[in-house]
Structure formats: structure tokens, C-alpha cells
Design a protein around this motif. Structure first.
Motif, short mmCIF file in Angstrom:
data_model
loop_
_atom_site.label_atom_id
_atom_site.label_comp_id
_atom_site.label_asym_id
_atom_site.label_seq_id
_atom_site.Cartn_x
_atom_site.Cartn_y
_atom_site.Cartn_z
N HIS A 208 0.89 -1.22 -0.15
CA HIS A 208 -0.10 0.12 -0.06
C HIS A 208 0.89 1.34 -0.12
N TRP A 209 0.31 2.45 -0.27
CA TRP A 209 1.13 3.51 -0.52
C TRP A 209 1.95 3.78 0.72
N TRP A 210 1.36 3.79 1.92
CA TRP A 210 1.84 3.69 3.37
C TRP A 210 3.09 3.00 3.56
N SER A 211 3.04 1.85 3.05
CA SER A 211 4.16 0.77 3.23
C SER A 211 5.30 1.25 2.18
N ARG A 212 5.02 1.46 1.12
CA ARG A 212 5.92 2.17 0.09
C ARG A 212 6.91 3.14 0.75
N LEU A 213 6.43 3.84 1.91
CA LEU A 213 7.33 5.21 2.39
C LEU A 213 8.32 4.34 2.94
N GLN A 214 8.07 3.15 3.47
CA GLN A 214 9.25 2.30 4.41
C GLN A 214 10.30 1.96 3.67
N ILE A 215 10.97 2.68 2.74
CA ILE A 215 12.30 2.60 2.09
C ILE A 215 13.25 1.77 2.94
N ASN A 216 12.99 1.97 4.12
CA ASN A 216 14.37 1.50 4.98
C ASN A 216 14.34 0.01 5.17
N PHE A 217 13.45 -0.78 4.70
CA PHE A 217 13.18 -2.06 4.71
C PHE A 217 13.53 -2.57 3.14
N ARG A 218 14.82 -3.48 2.98
CA ARG A 218 15.48 -3.72 1.77
C ARG A 218 15.32 -5.27 1.70
N ASN A 219 15.25 -5.97 0.36
CA ASN A 219 15.25 -7.13 0.41
C ASN A 219 16.84 -7.24 0.03
N HIS A 220 17.72 -7.68 0.68
CA HIS A 220 19.29 -7.59 0.29
C HIS A 220 19.68 -8.98 -0.04
N ARG A 221 18.58 -9.94 -0.16
CA ARG A 221 19.01 -11.39 -0.46
C ARG A 221 19.45 -11.28 -1.94
N LYS A 222 20.49 -12.46 -2.12
CA LYS A 222 20.76 -12.88 -3.64
C LYS A 222 20.45 -14.16 -3.90
N ILE A 223 19.60 -14.61 -4.58
CA ILE A 223 19.12 -16.11 -4.91
C ILE A 223 19.24 -16.21 -6.18
N VAL A 224 19.53 -17.56 -6.69
CA VAL A 224 19.20 -18.17 -7.88
C VAL A 224 19.07 -19.71 -8.07
N ALA A 226 17.70 -23.13 -9.91
CA ALA A 226 17.31 -23.83 -11.35
C ALA A 226 16.89 -25.03 -11.12
N ASP A 227 15.61 -25.24 -11.44
CA ASP A 227 14.68 -26.43 -11.67
C ASP A 227 14.70 -26.92 -10.11
N GLY A 228 14.84 -26.28 -9.19
CA GLY A 228 14.94 -26.98 -7.66
C GLY A 228 15.85 -27.75 -7.33
N LYS A 229 16.84 -27.94 -8.32
CA LYS A 229 17.96 -28.70 -8.28
C LYS A 229 19.62 -28.06 -7.43
N GLU A 230 19.57 -26.87 -8.27
CA GLU A 230 20.81 -26.06 -7.83
C GLU A 230 20.51 -24.52 -7.18
N GLY A 231 20.94 -24.23 -6.13
CA GLY A 231 20.76 -22.86 -5.50
C GLY A 231 22.03 -22.18 -5.47
N PHE A 232 21.89 -20.93 -5.48
CA PHE A 232 23.32 -20.08 -5.23
C PHE A 232 22.81 -19.04 -4.11
N ILE A 233 23.50 -18.78 -3.29
CA ILE A 233 23.32 -17.43 -2.24
C ILE A 233 24.82 -16.96 -2.14
N GLY A 234 24.90 -15.68 -1.43
CA GLY A 234 26.24 -15.16 -1.10
C GLY A 234 26.12 -13.93 -1.32
N GLY A 235 27.32 -13.32 -1.61
CA GLY A 235 27.77 -11.69 -1.28
C GLY A 235 27.64 -10.80 -2.70
#
Length: 476
Positions: A208-224, A226-235
């Protein structure tokens, strides 16, 4: 038009109204802000200067992402069923951790340690992107992609083209990005992807518009995934600087993690919660874990402002509390809060080899300056600080004794402790732990130890700037 004689009264009434609004926000801060220091700071500013503090409070004042909490705990039967089914299917692979830190991390992350995994340590950008692109090209059913930063540069264009190629081949591609981290990502970049059939969304798309004001919350995740078989996370994010192509930083030192096996289903669940929050959709994915002969044990630990406690802060503090022989941490930002700082001091005092590896160069000036102020609170207690000299250090890695290694997206700062959505991979596997230890040994070899005088002997204005920067740690 008001009478000139009434203007002072109107101004006075406006000032009173602003202070009333400020006091109402003070009540909200008392009830919701997690730390006493933060509460007091907001109380003073909201009462003294509400015309400035109230708008800032709407943007940066909250410490919990309530909307995400409500979405995750809602009666979304499909999402809840997926979570229950995943936990049920992972039960045959589940391993109970035999140490306090492992049990604490599992409790905080809400996902189990599983056997049957294969873990690959990926060092720096060339190795990481080569492995990620290989997984993308081999995907046959779907790709899940989530990055904090995606840039429209050489590696960003190659990344986009790889995803488009798979989408045109019939692979379902889900691309999620953080709208603040990727604020420079062009509309044409996204339109190309959408025209190819890629499902694109930024993390705040469903707010909602009031939640969008909360730019302090960020999705800092890095995820890939592939087909539920390989996953990547990290910096590593997607940008040329992560390959050492930025002249400001030169070489870029980073670490990523590739996983195969049941732990990939846990990564998928983290992605699906974020995707569901952004789009109200739950894609049809593969949830049957595949056991690998490497049979390595791993756990996925998601943390963020939707958690009931400051989960990443507790993970780091428990790592320090449980370390007996050594605690090695690499992080681009070193701005610990009181709880983590005390745990680091205590670990060093009882004789553990506590080393913190931070960069010599700065990418964010305020957090770089803040780190200097911790020299006097760490080094005299036996904590060893090192500045990395061979380029810019961006990896997020923790090593506890010879027992546990962690590759993460999370830093040692307030943003990762309380404001960012993060994801970490944790393992007690002795082979992987040994690889991380060897990697960090090499990194310390490319670093120089820090002395207290490296801060105290600096010019007064530099030390003052560092102290002022530290005061702004909660919103850096």
C-alpha cells in the motif's frame, strides 16, 4: 483570506498541532522501536523538531515490516500448504545439530539442517558468475532469481540475455529485485525481459502507499535457483564492479555458495515467500529434494524485519558466545550493536582467536567511518581487526572453531541486524569448513592488522566525523 491579525494565532495553532502529531508518533515509537537507544533518539527528535522528524520517521522509523508479517502469517492456504509439504518432505533428510550454535541458528531461521547436500565454495566474481550462468543455461523448467542490485552494464546485459534465452526456450523465469538497490535499472531493461515472457517484480510492488514509504526495509538477498536442483546464495550482486571492473575499487573480493540437494528446497521457500509478498502469486515448483553422494549437512537461515526478534543479530551473538577456539568474520561493514560487541569482547577475553576482516577502501562512507570508532572497544579486549588491502572486500563469511562455516548476504551492521531481508547458508561439514578456513587464511595474508592508534592518532576532524557517522548507524 485570513485577517493579518489572525496569522500569528494560525501559526501558533499549526505549531501546536505539529507537536501533538509528534507526541502521537512518540507513543508509536515507544510501542514499536526495538532498542532503547533508538526510542530515546526518536522521542527527542519528534518532540523537538516534529516538522522534520515526522516525515523521516515515516521513511526510516519502524523496525518491523508489519505488512510482510501479516502476509506470511495470513490464511493463504496455498503458501502454508507448500511450507508444510516442504518440511514434511525434508524430514527424511533432517539432521539435529549437536551444538548450541547450530540449534540456535536453526530455531531462528525456522528451517532444518539436512544431509544429502553438495556444497561448492565460489570465490570471487569470475568463478561465481561462470557457475551461475552454467546453471541458467541448463535450466529446463524454471529459474528463480532475486538480487538486491542489478545493473544495466556488461555483466548485467549478459545476465538479462541469458534469462531471456531460457524464457524463449520455454523455461518459466521469475525475476525479483529490490527497487532501492536497483533504482538505476532502466525501464527498457525490464521491458525486454517482460516481452520475452519473464515474470518481473520489484520487492515493494504489492505494498500500500503507506508501506511504500518504508524504504528502510530492503530485500538484500541474492538467490538463484534452477529447477529446484541447484541454488546460489552469497555476497555478489549483478554488476561489473563485482568482477573487479570498477576503477574505484580495483579487485573485488567476494564469496558465494552453490548448493545441490534438499537445502535447495529451503532456498525456494524463502524466494516464494518474497515473491508472494510482491505479487500475491505462488508459482508451481518442484519440491522433491534430491540427495547427493557428497552427503554434506547444511541449513538455510533466512532473517529479516518480519521476524519476531532481531534474528541475524542473535545468530552473530550466538556464534561469538559459542566460539571456544576461533571466531573469524569477514564483512564489508563493521558497525556492531551493543549485544554483538559484548559477545565479541567476551569471546576474545576467554581466549578465542577473534578476527574481524574489513575493507581498507570505502564504498559507503558513513559505515566506513563508523568502523573506526570500534577500535577502542575491540582491540584492547583481544579482538583482532584486519584491513583488507588487495582490492575491496565485500564477502560475508563466518567461521566458528573447526565446527561451522557460514556464507551469507548479511553484514555486521544495523541494517542487516534489523532492517534487511537476508539469507545465509550454514554447514558443519569438515571439508567445507576447511575450505573456508583456507580461504580466510589467504585473505588475512592480504590484510594488515589494525592498531588503536590508527584511529586515535588521526586528526581531530576525522575522529569527529567518525563519531558523528556512528550516531547515524541505525539508518546507514
Amino acid at each position: 483570506m485570513p485577517d493579518l491579525h489572525s496569522i500569528p494565532y494560525l501559526v501558533g495553532a499549526g505549531i501546536v498541532l505539529l507537536h501533538v502529531i509528534g507526541i502521537l508518533h512518540v507513543i508509536h515509537a515507544i510501542m514499536t522501536v526495538r532498542t532503547s537507544q533508538g526510542t530515546i533518539a526518536w522521542m527527542v527528535s519528534l518532540i523537538a523538531a516534529p516538522w522534520i522528524a515526522v516525515p523521516i520517521y515515516w521513511v526510516a522509523g519502524r523496525s518491523r515490516f508489519s505488512g510482510y508479517v501479516r502476509a506470511r502469517r495470513s490464511d493463504d492456504a496455498e503458501l502454508l500448504k507448500l511450507s508444510d509439504d516442504m518440511h514434511r518432505r525434508l524430514r527424511e533428510y533432517e539432521i539435529k545439530p549437536d551444538d548450541a550454535f547450530g540449534r540456535a541458528a536453526q530455531f531462528l531461521g525456522g528451517l532444518p539442517f539436512t544431509r544429502g547436500n553438495e556444497l561448492t565454495l565460489l570465490i570471487d566474481g569470475e568463478e561465481t558468475f561462470e557457475s551461475i550462468f552454467k546453471a541458467i543455461h541448463a535450466a529446463e523448467k524454471y529459474l528463480l532469481v532475486n538480487f538486491f542490485i542489478v545493473k544495466n552494464d556488461r555483466i548485467g546485459t549478459r545476465f538479462k540475455d541469458a534469462l531471456i534465452a531460457r524464457a524463449k526456450a520455454g523455461v518459466q523465469v521469475y525475476f525479483l529485485f529490490d527497487e532501492i538497490g536497483s533504482h538505476r535499472l532502466s525501464r527498457s531493461y525490464l521491458n525486454e525481459m517482460k516481452e520475452a515472457g519473464i515474470h518481473c517484480s520489484h520487492f515493494g510492488a504489492n505494498r500500500h502507499w503507506w508501506s511504500r514509504l518504508q524504504i528502510n526495509f530492503r530485500n538484500h538477498r541474492k538467490i538463484v535457483v534452477a529447477d529446484g536442483k541447484e541454488g546460489f546464495i552469497g555476497g555478489l550482486n549483478v554488476g561489473d564492479e563485482y568482477l573487479g571492473r570498477d576503477q574505484r575499487f580495483g579487485a573485488w573480493r567476494d564469496t558465494h555458495l552453490k548448493l545441490k540437494g534438499p537445502s535447495v528446497q529451503a532456498i525456494q521457500l524463502v524466494f516464494i515467500e518474497d515473491w508472494n509478498w510482491a505479487t500475491d502469486e505462488v508459482p508451481d515448483l518442484e519440491w522433491t529434494g534430491q540427495e547427493h553422494t557428497a552427503d554434506q549437512v547444511a541449513a538455510i537461515i533466512p532473517t529479516g524485519p518480519a521476524d519476531p526478534a532481531d534474528s541475524w543479530q542473535l545468530v552473530v551473538a550466538e556464534a561469538a558466545n559459542s566460539a571456544q577456539e576461533r571466531l573469524w568474520i569477514a564483512s564489508p561493514y563493521f558497525v556492531p550493536d551493543g549485544g554483538v560487541l559484548t559477545a565479541l569482547q567476551a569471546a576474545a577475553i576467554r581466549g578465542a582467536d577473534v578476527r574481524i576482516l574489513i575493507p581498507e577502501k570505502a564504498d559507503h562512507l558513513l559505515v566506513w567511518l563508523s568502523a573506526f570508532t570500534y577500535y577502542e572497544q575491540t582491540i584492547p579486549f583481544g579482538v583482532k581487526l584486519y584491513r583488507f588491502k588487495k582490492g575491496f572486500l565485500h564477502q560475508k563469511v563466518i567461521l566458528v572453531d573447526n565446527k561451522l562455516a557460514c556464507v551469507s548476504t548479511a553484514n555486521l551492521d544495523n541494517r542487516s541486524f534489523r532492517l534487511n531481508f537476508e539469507i545465509s547458508g550454514l554447514t558443519p561439514d569438515p571439508v567445507f569448513v576447511g575450505e573456508v578456513a583456507e580461504m580466510l587464511e589467504n585473505d588475512f595474508g592480504n590484510s594488515e592488522p589494525v592498531k588503536v592508534s590508527d584511529f586515535t592518532a588521526r586528526a581531530f576532524w576525522f575522529r569527529l566525523a567518525c563519531r558523528v557517522a556512528r550516531l547515524m548507524a541505525p539508518v546507514q
